[in-house]
Design an enzyme around this catalytic site. Sequence first.
Site, short mmCIF file in Angstrom:
data_model
loop_
_atom_site.label_atom_id
_atom_site.label_comp_id
_atom_site.label_asym_id
_atom_site.label_seq_id
_atom_site.Cartn_x
_atom_site.Cartn_y
_atom_site.Cartn_z
NE ARG A 105 -3.91 0.58 1.84
CZ ARG A 105 -5.14 0.64 2.36
NH1 ARG A 105 -5.39 1.38 3.41
NH2 ARG A 105 -6.13 -0.04 1.81
CG HIS A 132 -8.35 0.01 -2.85
ND1 HIS A 132 -7.56 -1.07 -2.51
CD2 HIS A 132 -9.04 0.33 -1.72
CE1 HIS A 132 -7.78 -1.38 -1.24
NE2 HIS A 132 -8.68 -0.56 -0.74
CD GLN A 135 -13.00 -2.05 -0.63
OE1 GLN A 135 -12.17 -1.93 0.25
NE2 GLN A 135 -14.20 -2.60 -0.39
CG ASP A 220 -13.48 6.45 -1.32
OD1 ASP A 220 -13.49 6.29 -0.09
OD2 ASP A 220 -12.43 6.38 -2.01
CB CYS A 260 -13.91 1.13 -0.11
SG CYS A 260 -13.36 2.85 0.06
NE ARG A 288 -10.33 -5.41 0.65
CZ ARG A 288 -9.53 -4.42 1.05
NH1 ARG A 288 -10.04 -3.37 1.66
NH2 ARG A 288 -8.23 -4.46 0.81
N1 NVA Z 1 -9.91 6.75 -1.59
C1 NVA Z 1 -9.54 6.31 -0.26
C2 NVA Z 1 -9.77 4.84 -0.13
C3 NVA Z 1 -9.47 4.30 1.27
C4 NVA Z 1 -9.68 2.80 1.36
C5 NVA Z 1 -8.10 6.67 0.02
O1 NVA Z 1 -7.25 6.48 -0.86
O2 NVA Z 1 -7.82 7.16 1.11
N1 CP Z 2 -11.23 -0.15 2.38
C1 CP Z 2 -9.97 -0.22 2.84
O1 CP Z 2 -9.02 -0.48 2.10
O2 CP Z 2 -9.86 0.01 4.17
P1 CP Z 2 -8.49 0.21 4.98
O3 CP Z 2 -7.92 1.54 4.55
O4 CP Z 2 -8.92 0.22 6.42
O5 CP Z 2 -7.55 -0.90 4.66
#
Ligand code: NVA
Ligand code: CP
Length: 306
Positions: A105, A132, A135, A220, A260, A288
């Site tokens: 990540r 992502h 997800q 989101d 998500c 997930r």
């Molecule tokens: N768009 C959000 C998704 C978090 C799972 C982010 O990148 O923070």
């Molecule tokens: N939806 C998701 O990826 O959640 P986290 O940021 O908690 O991993």
Amino acid sequence: MATRHFLTLLDASPDELHYLIQRAITIKNELKTQGPSYAPFRNRTLAMIFEKSSTRTRVSFETAMAHFGGHALFLSPRDTQLGRGEPIGDTARVLAEMVDIVMIRTFSHAGLEEYAAASEVPVINALTDDYHPCQLLADVMTWTELRGTPRGKTAVWIGDGNNMCHSWINAARQFDFRLRICCPEGFEPRRDILEAAGDRVTLHRAPAEAVTDADLVTTDVWASMGQEEEQAKREAAFAGLQVSEALLDRASPDALFLHCLPAHRGEEISETLLDDPRAVVWQEAGNRLHAQKALIEFLLLGRVES
Ligand code: NVA
Ligand code: CP
């Protein structure tokens, strides 16, 4: 043979993605009936590199490896040499000498690609600024479990043209459904990603029009990780794009709502939306675990007969 990675949904064929969804559903059902007795990866190791925060992704990958009889290593740049400037490619080569699979990540998608290019073990995208895909495996799995195949149906994305939106666009291509994207001017998804999806993905400005008769609605946060300083500007830009029960009432009577998570009640969703029976976000979050198990298994073993 070249190492198989999963950096976007386009790294698997539509047929493979359908397999992954069905396999995830099977894995989930077997876990319910037999407990975590399927342990194909005894003593195997997943390295998890987290440059951004996570609850669901970390817990689901770590639990997946525990159930599988293997082990997951949490690595953060704060306490590895990555944070002190060791080149990405060197880190990839070193980890591939020791672990079986890697999950990352991070911010830069190009950085993830650089890592994967140097890695002799499979690399999974656990979120970048651009995509992502894990997800979306859970999201399509949830949609499929509750309503059958998404093929030919209509989903609506309300909000920022961000990493999740890009992965929804790729999902529309790969799973062959229509996607309406409703976002303010200046917050559209990337043009190349949008154009590659052809006319199955359309842009809208009015949420009420976008959700009309839709089969699924999703959104989101307005400010993603790394955009915290833009929060106030984004709240102003996205005002009017909150998903509420009343907005969902315009969708199909059996429409589902996905998010998500984490969610910001009072911003992109109404205070009470997650209590509405159309919101299936807890099942989505739980999926997930199962979707990622199917993915890890696929990358390490290929297709497995159910
Ligand atoms: N768009 C959000 C998704 C978090 C799972 C982010 O990148 O923070
Ligand atoms: N939806 C998701 O990826 O959640 P986290 O940021 O908690 O991993």
